[in-house]
Design a protein around this motif. Structure first.
Motif, PDB file in Angstrom:
ATOM      1  N   GLY A   4       0.833  -1.202   0.000  1.00 28.70           N
ATOM      2  CA  GLY A   4       0.000   0.000   0.000  1.00 28.70           C
ATOM      3  C   GLY A   4       0.866   1.250   0.000  1.00 28.70           C
ATOM      4  O   GLY A   4       1.842   1.349  -0.754  1.00 28.70           O
ATOM      5  N   THR A   5       0.555   2.175   0.903  1.00 24.33           N
ATOM      6  CA  THR A   5       1.320   3.437   0.964  1.00 24.33           C
ATOM      7  C   THR A   5       2.434   3.329   2.012  1.00 24.33           C
ATOM      8  O   THR A   5       3.023   4.334   2.412  1.00 24.33           O
ATOM      9  N   ALA A  44     -12.904  -7.741   2.230  1.00 26.96           N
ATOM     10  CA  ALA A  44     -11.721  -7.039   2.754  1.00 26.96           C
ATOM     11  C   ALA A  44     -11.214  -6.000   1.753  1.00 26.96           C
ATOM     12  O   ALA A  44     -11.311  -6.193   0.532  1.00 26.96           O
ATOM     13  N   GLN A  45     -10.652  -4.922   2.302  1.00 26.05           N
ATOM     14  CA  GLN A  45     -10.019  -3.888   1.501  1.00 26.05           C
ATOM     15  C   GLN A  45      -8.572  -4.329   1.261  1.00 26.05           C
ATOM     16  O   GLN A  45      -7.829  -4.493   2.233  1.00 26.05           O
ATOM     17  N   LEU A  46      -8.186  -4.569   0.039  1.00 26.58           N
ATOM     18  CA  LEU A  46      -6.849  -5.101  -0.250  1.00 26.58           C
ATOM     19  C   LEU A  46      -5.923  -3.981  -0.744  1.00 26.58           C
ATOM     20  O   LEU A  46      -6.236  -3.316  -1.735  1.00 26.58           O
ATOM     21  N   PRO A  47      -4.803  -3.770  -0.071  1.00 25.16           N
ATOM     22  CA  PRO A  47      -3.856  -2.748  -0.542  1.00 25.16           C
ATOM     23  C   PRO A  47      -3.138  -3.192  -1.816  1.00 25.16           C
ATOM     24  O   PRO A  47      -3.092  -4.388  -2.123  1.00 25.16           O
ATOM     25  N   ASP A  48      -2.581  -2.245  -2.550  1.00 24.87           N
ATOM     26  CA  ASP A  48      -1.712  -2.580  -3.677  1.00 24.87           C
ATOM     27  C   ASP A  48      -0.415  -3.152  -3.122  1.00 24.87           C
ATOM     28  O   ASP A  48      -0.085  -2.985  -1.951  1.00 24.87           O
ATOM     29  N   LEU A  49       0.330  -3.844  -3.993  1.00 23.37           N
ATOM     30  CA  LEU A  49       1.658  -4.348  -3.636  1.00 23.37           C
ATOM     31  C   LEU A  49       2.631  -3.903  -4.726  1.00 23.37           C
ATOM     32  O   LEU A  49       2.393  -4.159  -5.905  1.00 23.37           O
ATOM     33  N   ALA A  50       3.686  -3.198  -4.333  1.00 21.95           N
ATOM     34  CA  ALA A  50       4.708  -2.796  -5.306  1.00 21.95           C
ATOM     35  C   ALA A  50       5.927  -3.682  -5.108  1.00 21.95           C
ATOM     36  O   ALA A  50       6.355  -3.898  -3.962  1.00 21.95           O
ATOM     37  N   VAL A  51       6.452  -4.225  -6.190  1.00 18.12           N
ATOM     38  CA  VAL A  51       7.644  -5.072  -6.109  1.00 18.12           C
ATOM     39  C   VAL A  51       8.699  -4.544  -7.064  1.00 18.12           C
ATOM     40  O   VAL A  51       8.388  -4.084  -8.172  1.00 18.12           O
ATOM     41  N   TYR A  69      12.637  -0.466 -11.438  1.00 15.82           N
ATOM     42  CA  TYR A  69      11.208  -0.156 -11.564  1.00 15.82           C
ATOM     43  C   TYR A  69      10.456  -0.836 -10.437  1.00 15.82           C
ATOM     44  O   TYR A  69      10.760  -1.981 -10.095  1.00 15.82           O
ATOM     45  N   MET A  70       9.490  -0.115  -9.873  1.00 17.39           N
ATOM     46  CA  MET A  70       8.607  -0.737  -8.875  1.00 17.39           C
ATOM     47  C   MET A  70       7.285  -1.039  -9.586  1.00 17.39           C
ATOM     48  O   MET A  70       6.566  -0.108  -9.992  1.00 17.39           O
ATOM     49  N   ALA A  71       7.009  -2.320  -9.777  1.00 14.84           N
ATOM     50  CA  ALA A  71       5.773  -2.742 -10.448  1.00 14.84           C
ATOM     51  C   ALA A  71       4.660  -2.790  -9.412  1.00 14.84           C
ATOM     52  O   ALA A  71       4.768  -3.514  -8.420  1.00 14.84           O
ATOM     53  N   THR A  72       3.605  -2.025  -9.638  1.00 13.94           N
ATOM     54  CA  THR A  72       2.475  -2.042  -8.719  1.00 13.94           C
ATOM     55  C   THR A  72       1.442  -3.060  -9.176  1.00 13.94           C
ATOM     56  O   THR A  72       0.988  -3.013 -10.324  1.00 13.94           O
ATOM     57  N   VAL A  73       1.153  -3.989  -8.255  1.00 12.66           N
ATOM     58  CA  VAL A  73       0.109  -4.991  -8.473  1.00 12.66           C
ATOM     59  C   VAL A  73      -1.137  -4.490  -7.750  1.00 12.66           C
ATOM     60  O   VAL A  73      -1.083  -4.190  -6.555  1.00 12.66           O
TER      61      VAL A  73
END
Ligand SMILES: C[C@H]1CC[C@H](NC(=O)Cn2ccnc2)CC1
Length: 329
Positions: free
Chosen positions: A202-203, A255-262, A268-272
């Protein structure tokens, strides 16, 4: 020339199917950047295994030639597998054509393949060193096609519950936002492998995964990451539990699911997208949902499967062994 085919998700985005023409016969197959065999359901298979499938018939192809004495045997990360004989034929994927492609005719397939009647075989798009044909290893479709493609690239544009595309020899810049971020791939393992040593939930703060490595694998449904990432992620999801019975992490479907950045190769950070990490209900009432992000072994190779591809347009460059990524448009 170039080639472009649709990539149509099965129910629940379990896998994506694309039309492949082998010796004039068009068959829907699963493109797998995590393996390197092109094998197909066919008329040599036992009738019970053929039932419900499109079966390639080598006898009615005027261009099929048996590769005397050659055989294959492959097993996949999910325990499924196939084995059989080998021939060559003309393979055309959306216009990109290889005249002498090794086509592997399964004489045995595991039950999960028999049951999945939408899928009639795999097109391996990892590096040819992983091809299982013996006594002489053969090349993948991409390896055979690469010299004839305008640019040595294929791209994956996979979507949640919508039709996407695989393209050979062209990068369609209308399919992604901004420009692609390119990362060198380490092909030593035969996979499209890169370092992935940071992540953020998330953030939240960026966290480290020292020595993290991952592969881009269109043939894997989910996203298999280090337990440290998975724990950090689901610690932010109310009601997430490790559900032994079901075999992975589940949470309330509401449920509220946060994004995941890898991190992808440090570039580069890929946001899922969080929405895509809500993979599927496990109960009829649709109360409990199964996570699209699941844990692998600590320190092991991470497998960024279709869950990641639903957020990211990915270009695979076999000319300089690199991967380009950008958010879908
Ligand atoms: C080490 C990795 C483990 C996971 C492997 N992916 C697959 O097995 C994907 N697949 C294809 C057909 N059925 C499942 C890729 C290698």
């Amino acid at each position: 020339g170039t080639g472009v085919v649709t990539a149509t998700p099965e129910q629940g985005d379990v896998e994506y199917l694309s039309p492949v023409t082998i010796g004039g016969q068009t068959i829907n197959m699963d493109f797998d950047s995590g393996s390197s065999d092109l094998w197909v359901f066919n008329t040599e298979l036992a009738a019970g295994s053929q039932a419900g499938h499109s079966n390639f018939n080598p006898e009615t192809s005027t261009t099929f030639q048996l590769l005397q004495g050659a055989s294959f045997e492959i097993s996949y990360g999910d325990g499924s597998g196939a084995a059989g004989n080998v021939g060559t034929d003309t393979v055309n994927i959306g216009g990109a054509t290889v005249t002498n492609q090794a086509v592997e005719l399964a004489t045995a397939v595991s039950s999960s393949f028999v049951q999945d009647t939408q899928s009639n075989g795999l097109v391996g798009l990892a590096f040819s060193k992983l091809n299982t044909i013996k006594p002489v290893q053969q090349k993948t479709f991409f390896d055979n096609a690469i010299a004839t493609l305008p640019i040595p690239v294929f791209t994956a544009d996979l979507r949640h519950a919508a039709v996407g595309a695989y393209e050979f020899g062209n990068i369609d810049s209308t399919k992604f936002n901004g420009s692609l971020s390119w990362t060198d791939v380490n092909a030593t393992s035969g996979f499209w492998q890169f370092s992935s040593q940071q992540f953020a939930v998330g953030t939240g703060p960026t966290m480290n995964l020292a020595g993290g490595q991952a592969i881009a694998d269109t043939g894997t449904t989910l996203m298999i990451a280090d337990p440290s990432i998975v724990n950090a992620y689901y610690s932010q999801v109310q009601g997430a539990v490790n559900n032994e019975t079901v075999g992975g992490v589940t949470f309330p479907c509401a449920a509220q699911l946060p994004d995941l950045a890898v991190d992808i190769g440090g570039n580069y950070m890929a946001t899922v997208r969080g929405d895509d990490i809500n993979f599927s209900p496990v109960d009829a009432a649709g109360t409990t949902c199964f996570g699209g992000l699941q844990a692998g072994t600590a320190g092991g190779l991470q497998i960024y499967g279709d869950i990641m591809f639903k957020s990211q347009f990915v270009a695979f460059n076999g000319g300089n062994n690199s991967i380009g990524m950008a958010p879908h448009q």
